[in-house]
Enzyme design. Structure first.
Site, PDB file in Angstrom:
ATOM      1  N   HIS A 349       0.873  -1.142  -0.145  1.00  0.00           N
ATOM      2  CA  HIS A 349       0.119   0.166  -0.176  1.00  0.00           C
ATOM      3  C   HIS A 349       0.926   1.282   0.023  1.00  0.00           C
ATOM      4  O   HIS A 349       1.758   1.305   0.791  1.00  0.00           O
ATOM      5  CB  HIS A 349      -1.013  -0.139   1.286  1.00  0.00           C
ATOM      6  CG  HIS A 349      -1.959   1.009   0.913  1.00  0.00           C
ATOM      7  ND1 HIS A 349      -3.165   0.915   0.347  1.00  0.00           N
ATOM      8  CD2 HIS A 349      -1.928   2.418   1.455  1.00  0.00           C
ATOM      9  CE1 HIS A 349      -4.007   2.041   0.345  1.00  0.00           C
ATOM     10  NE2 HIS A 349      -3.120   3.011   0.954  1.00  0.00           N
ATOM     11  N   ALA A 350       0.552   2.039  -0.968  1.00  0.00           N
ATOM     12  CA  ALA A 350       1.589   3.270  -1.088  1.00  0.00           C
ATOM     13  C   ALA A 350       1.590   4.173   0.061  1.00  0.00           C
ATOM     14  O   ALA A 350       0.653   4.559   0.631  1.00  0.00           O
ATOM     15  CB  ALA A 350       1.058   4.101  -2.235  1.00  0.00           C
ATOM     16  N   HIS A 379       0.311  11.952  -5.892  1.00  0.00           N
ATOM     17  CA  HIS A 379      -0.347  11.857  -4.522  1.00  0.00           C
ATOM     18  C   HIS A 379       0.823  11.706  -3.483  1.00  0.00           C
ATOM     19  O   HIS A 379       1.088  12.550  -2.357  1.00  0.00           O
ATOM     20  CB  HIS A 379      -1.249  10.765  -4.145  1.00  0.00           C
ATOM     21  CG  HIS A 379      -1.821  10.479  -3.044  1.00  0.00           C
ATOM     22  ND1 HIS A 379      -3.214  10.897  -2.771  1.00  0.00           N
ATOM     23  CD2 HIS A 379      -1.325   9.927  -1.980  1.00  0.00           C
ATOM     24  CE1 HIS A 379      -3.425  10.643  -1.236  1.00  0.00           C
ATOM     25  NE2 HIS A 379      -2.428  10.062  -0.812  1.00  0.00           N
ATOM     26  N   GLU A 380       1.505  10.605  -3.503  1.00  0.00           N
ATOM     27  CA  GLU A 380       2.868  10.334  -2.605  1.00  0.00           C
ATOM     28  C   GLU A 380       3.720  11.604  -2.438  1.00  0.00           C
ATOM     29  O   GLU A 380       3.995  11.967  -1.409  1.00  0.00           O
ATOM     30  CB  GLU A 380       3.458   9.151  -2.679  1.00  0.00           C
ATOM     31  CG  GLU A 380       2.355   7.889  -2.667  1.00  0.00           C
ATOM     32  CD  GLU A 380       1.829   7.932  -1.437  1.00  0.00           C
ATOM     33  OE1 GLU A 380       2.129   8.312  -0.200  1.00  0.00           O
ATOM     34  OE2 GLU A 380       0.657   7.357  -1.487  1.00  0.00           O
ATOM     35  N   HIS A 383       2.700  14.322  -0.540  1.00  0.00           N
ATOM     36  CA  HIS A 383       2.970  14.129   0.929  1.00  0.00           C
ATOM     37  C   HIS A 383       4.494  14.552   1.543  1.00  0.00           C
ATOM     38  O   HIS A 383       4.789  15.180   2.283  1.00  0.00           O
ATOM     39  CB  HIS A 383       2.769  12.826   1.422  1.00  0.00           C
ATOM     40  CG  HIS A 383       1.622  12.144   1.644  1.00  0.00           C
ATOM     41  ND1 HIS A 383       0.359  12.910   2.172  1.00  0.00           N
ATOM     42  CD2 HIS A 383       0.697  10.851   1.026  1.00  0.00           C
ATOM     43  CE1 HIS A 383      -0.706  12.133   2.145  1.00  0.00           C
ATOM     44  NE2 HIS A 383      -0.524  11.046   1.478  1.00  0.00           N
ATOM     45  N   GLU A 407      -3.517  14.872   2.242  1.00  0.00           N
ATOM     46  CA  GLU A 407      -4.032  13.914   1.142  1.00  0.00           C
ATOM     47  C   GLU A 407      -4.393  14.711  -0.076  1.00  0.00           C
ATOM     48  O   GLU A 407      -4.411  14.062  -1.091  1.00  0.00           O
ATOM     49  CB  GLU A 407      -5.194  12.932   1.874  1.00  0.00           C
ATOM     50  CG  GLU A 407      -5.089  12.169   2.915  1.00  0.00           C
ATOM     51  CD  GLU A 407      -3.974  11.239   2.664  1.00  0.00           C
ATOM     52  OE1 GLU A 407      -3.623  10.868   1.458  1.00  0.00           O
ATOM     53  OE2 GLU A 407      -3.287  10.698   3.803  1.00  0.00           O
ATOM     54  N   HIS A 507      -6.540   0.591   5.709  1.00  0.00           N
ATOM     55  CA  HIS A 507      -6.489   1.681   6.324  1.00  0.00           C
ATOM     56  C   HIS A 507      -7.360   1.013   7.853  1.00  0.00           C
ATOM     57  O   HIS A 507      -7.102   1.642   8.779  1.00  0.00           O
ATOM     58  CB  HIS A 507      -7.283   2.703   5.790  1.00  0.00           C
ATOM     59  CG  HIS A 507      -6.880   3.373   4.693  1.00  0.00           C
ATOM     60  ND1 HIS A 507      -7.070   2.624   3.442  1.00  0.00           N
ATOM     61  CD2 HIS A 507      -5.866   4.281   4.498  1.00  0.00           C
ATOM     62  CE1 HIS A 507      -6.194   3.342   2.657  1.00  0.00           C
ATOM     63  NE2 HIS A 507      -5.531   4.252   3.149  1.00  0.00           N
ATOM     64  N   TYR A 517      -9.687  11.066   3.265  1.00  0.00           N
ATOM     65  CA  TYR A 517      -9.659  10.978   1.789  1.00  0.00           C
ATOM     66  C   TYR A 517     -10.845  11.701   1.193  1.00  0.00           C
ATOM     67  O   TYR A 517     -10.934  12.204   0.261  1.00  0.00           O
ATOM     68  CB  TYR A 517      -9.636   9.569   1.391  1.00  0.00           C
ATOM     69  CG  TYR A 517      -8.192   8.982   2.034  1.00  0.00           C
ATOM     70  CD1 TYR A 517      -6.904   9.443   1.321  1.00  0.00           C
ATOM     71  CD2 TYR A 517      -8.156   8.044   2.997  1.00  0.00           C
ATOM     72  CE1 TYR A 517      -5.864   8.817   1.767  1.00  0.00           C
ATOM     73  CE2 TYR A 517      -7.007   7.523   3.204  1.00  0.00           C
ATOM     74  CZ  TYR A 517      -6.046   7.704   2.688  1.00  0.00           C
ATOM     75  OH  TYR A 517      -4.812   7.252   3.407  1.00  0.00           O
TER      76      TYR A 517
HETATM   77  O1  X8Z Z   1      -4.272   5.171   0.706  1.00  0.00           O
HETATM   78  C1  X8Z Z   1      -4.277   6.183  -0.238  1.00  0.00           C
HETATM   79  C2  X8Z Z   1      -2.855   6.741  -0.463  1.00  0.00           C
HETATM   80  C3  X8Z Z   1      -2.006   6.757   0.486  1.00  0.00           C
HETATM   81  S1  X8Z Z   1      -2.084   7.671   1.564  1.00  0.00           S
HETATM   82  C4  X8Z Z   1      -2.365   5.651  -1.656  1.00  0.00           C
HETATM   83  N1  X8Z Z   1      -5.516   6.622  -0.631  1.00  0.00           N
HETATM   84  C5  X8Z Z   1      -6.438   5.795  -0.305  1.00  0.00           C
HETATM   85  C6  X8Z Z   1      -6.904   4.423  -0.650  1.00  0.00           C
HETATM   86  O2  X8Z Z   1      -6.216   4.011  -1.516  1.00  0.00           O
HETATM   87  O3  X8Z Z   1      -7.741   3.902  -0.366  1.00  0.00           O
HETATM   88  C7  X8Z Z   1      -5.484   7.371  -1.725  1.00  0.00           C
HETATM   89  C8  X8Z Z   1      -6.904   7.548  -2.168  1.00  0.00           C
HETATM   90  C9  X8Z Z   1      -7.758   6.784  -1.142  1.00  0.00           C
HETATM   91 ZN    ZN Z   2      -1.888   9.539   0.898  1.00  0.00          ZN
END
Ligand code: X8Z
Ligand code: ZN
Length: 608
Positions: A349-350, A379-380, A383, A407, A507, A517
């Site tokens: 997960h990024a 996106h990254e 951050h 975010e 998450h 988000y």
């Molecule tokens: O978790 C993330 C990022 C890392 S903070 C990749 N996002 C959420 C997800 O993947 O569920 C970005 C959009 C929503």
């Molecule tokens: Zn993020």
């Protein structure tokens, strides 16, 4: 003063020796004297020096774990998580002793931030604190190591199944992967419930009713007001979302047949091009306008040009450089994880890191060469540039104005990946004329607008669960009630009694709040508009790219540098001139698409 020093020392000793039973709590000592503003400042200074000592080794441990999950890295990571969270909890409890002390606004803000700094608060009981850290580590290990093994013995990772779910149009295969991935989270259910109980004990010791209230207390407004603010924002977007859902359902029904996609029911969640049905851009081909539209296919363009992971990151860095941000340090390139390393479990997960709160910036991703991932890279990096901008502020101010801001930054930049920008990169030859706008807007809406109710419902679920109101046997039922209510999607197969589908979303086991988000998807359009105005763009919002605008870069950086030092309303005002989060920019951005969707839906029965 002498007594507060003793107190501070005892806080430090407690932190260094969590296994030892504390003999006297810091607050007992503090309450014995009249505290002053000078004591408060000394207290905050002591907190900063204690925390800064442990933060960097803890971040190294966390990085080692996330990029190499095994028994040992799990143990070391859990140890540091426990140390840092216990330290933070002890200082948070002690901070309340300054509630009635007259201090300046800045000191007051830091004390308040300290009280609500944790997400999952360990109780003072060291055995429970240790158990809480162990549960956290176990859940993320289960997620990181998760895979689905088919009957033929072949096992698939989340990344592999996600790639397949983006492109496959075989409903049986989609359902198999959808179901298979949700097997991994069943073992989390019991320990998640145990975590709720322990964390609520910790939250109470910090003066919150429960963890749910702690999570809602981080937004510069009373915790009870915050959900109303989210309802207001959702109310602004809802009519547009319902129109999008209606169109997508009708097109999916035509593609898969009415038996698979009934026209008066929620959409089965496996058909939307994404493991969690959270963003739908991958099914553009099914729902696109009948009239031929030229919408750039970034995935194909990158493949044609032989892009690799590094090239993608370099181009994203170049965007930020064009705004005037300094280049990423050499160590970013040496220490980041761009690809899944073979032969070991990692957290794919990024995420973006600043390991030492100085210049040790990194990202961790298992990059796929797709347009979707090109956005995630921006996106990254958003951050990383934020982290760098606030790194010199006092420790409690090193963060974003509110969680949504962090975010939203990279996503704001990604909104500037317009056809004109892509042409500049050499990824496409021609800029499609305005007759193609509906196609382009639909593609963006499938990613961004479809996401919004998902972004909202995850914490609607967690707020109830973390309040301790929901028994574990109702966890999954509530999850699907909310999925239906907000998103109008449903589980494609009935769920087993032991299913824990929330745990199949990163998450939840990682305890990362998700409201961030939802807010980011509203804020990024506000930021985009503000920066386009500053850049002097005369294009409609969806065609504006701020690339190359030093003025926009300066305005953005001014906000990033504020970190958390002011209420988020101030930060918002600095860049946009307004103090409210507001989804009306979304309406403006997508206005032509809403008209088009309403035409498409004219003879359809919408709703679910
Ligand atoms: O978790 C993330 C990022 C890392 S903070 C990749 N996002 C959420 C997800 O993947 O569920 C970005 C959009 C929503
Ligand atoms: Zn993020």
């Amino acid at each position: 003063m002498r007594i507060i020093q003793q107190t501070l020392i005892s806080v430090a000793v407690l932190a260094a020796c969590v296994a030892c039973a504390p003999t006297s709590k810091p607050e007992t000592v503090i309450s014995a004297v009249t505290l002053t503003a000078a004591d408060a400042n000394e207290f905050l200074g002591q907190y900063a020096s204690e925390m800064e000592k442990i933060e960097t080794p803890a971040a190294h441990a966390s990085w080692a774990y996330a990029t190499h999950i095994n028994f040992d890295t799990g143990k070391v990571n859990a140890y540091f998580k426990e140390q840092t969270s216990v330290l933070s909890a002890q200082y948070a409890v002690a901070a309340a002793k300054f509630n009635d002390v007259e201090v300046d606004a800045d000191t007051r803000r830091q004390l308040e931030l300290l009280k609500a700094a944790l997400e999952i608060a360990p109780p003072a009981d060291p055995v429970k604190a240790e158990r809480l850290a162990a549960i956290g580590s176990e859940m993320t290990s289960i997620y990181g190591a998760g895979e689905y093994c088919r009957d033929d013995g072949i096992c698939l990772s989340l990344v592999q199944m996600s790639a397949e779910m983006a492109t496959s149009r075989d409903p049986e295969l989609l359902q198999e992967y959808w179901q298979g991935w949700r097997e991994i989270s069943k073992p989390m259910k019991g320990i998640y419930a145990e975590q709720v109980v322990i964390a609520n004990e910790g939250a109470k010791e910090l003066g919150f009713a429960n963890t749910s209230e702690l999570w809602r207390a981080k937004y510069d407004m009373p915790a009870a007001e915050f959900p109303k603010e989210l309802d207001r924002l959702w109310g602004q977007v809802k009519p547009f979302y319902e129109a999008l859902q209606c169109h997508v359902r009708a097109e999916l029904s035509e593609h898969y047949g009415e038996e698979t996609v009934p026209l008066d029911q929620p959409i089965p969640a496996h058909l939307l091009g994404n493991m969690w049905a959270q963003s739908w851009g991958n099914i553009y081909d099914i729902v696109k306008p009948e009239q031929e539209m030229n919408v750039p296919d970034v995935t194909k363009a990158m493949a044609d040009q032989g892009y690799d992971e590094i090239r993608m990151v370099k181009e994203a860095e170049a965007f930020f450089s064009s705004l005037g941000f300094a280049q990423l340090p050499e160590t970013f390139w040496e220490r980041s994880m761009f690809q899944k390393p073979p032969g070991r479990d990692v957290q794919c997960h990024a995420s973006a890191w600043n390991i030492d709160s100085k210049e040790d910036l990194r990202i961790k991703m298992c990059i796929q060469i797709t347009g979707e991932e090109f956005n995630v890279i921006h996106h990254e990096l958003g951050h990383n540039y934020y982290q760098r901008a606030y790194k010199d502020l006092p420790i409690l101010y090193r963060g974003s104005a509110n969680s949504g801001f962090h975010e939203a930054i990279g996503d704001t930049i990604a909104l500037s990946i317009t056809p004109k920008y892509l042409k500049g990169l050499g990824l496409i030859d021609d800029i499609p004329d305005t007759s193609n706008d509906i196609g382009m807007l639909l593609k963006v809406a499938l990613d961004k607008i479809a996401f919004i109710p998902f972004g909202l419902m995850v914490d609607q679920w967690r707020w109830q669960v973390l309040a301790g109101d929901i028994t574990p046997d109702k966890y999954n039922e509530l999850w699907w009630e909310l999925r239906e209510k907000y998103q109008g999607v449903s589980a494609p197969v009935s769920r087993d009694a032991d299913a824990f589908d929330p745990g199949a979303k990163y998450h939840v086991p990682a305890n990362v709040s998700y409201t961030r988000y939802f807010l980011a998807h509203i804020l990024q359009f506000q930021f985009h508009k503000a920066l386009c105005d500053i850049a002097g763009s005369e294009e409609p919002l969806h065609r504006c790219s701020i690339v190359g605008s030093k003025d926009a870069g300066t305005a953005l950086n001014d906000m990033l540098e504020m970190g958390k030092s002011q209420p988020w309303q101030e930060a918002l005002q600095t860049m946009t001139g307004g103090r409210d989060m507001d989804a009306s920019t979304i309406e403006a951005y997508f206005a032509p698409l809403k008209v088009w969707l309403d035409e498409q839906n004219a003879d359809r029965q919408c709703g679910w």
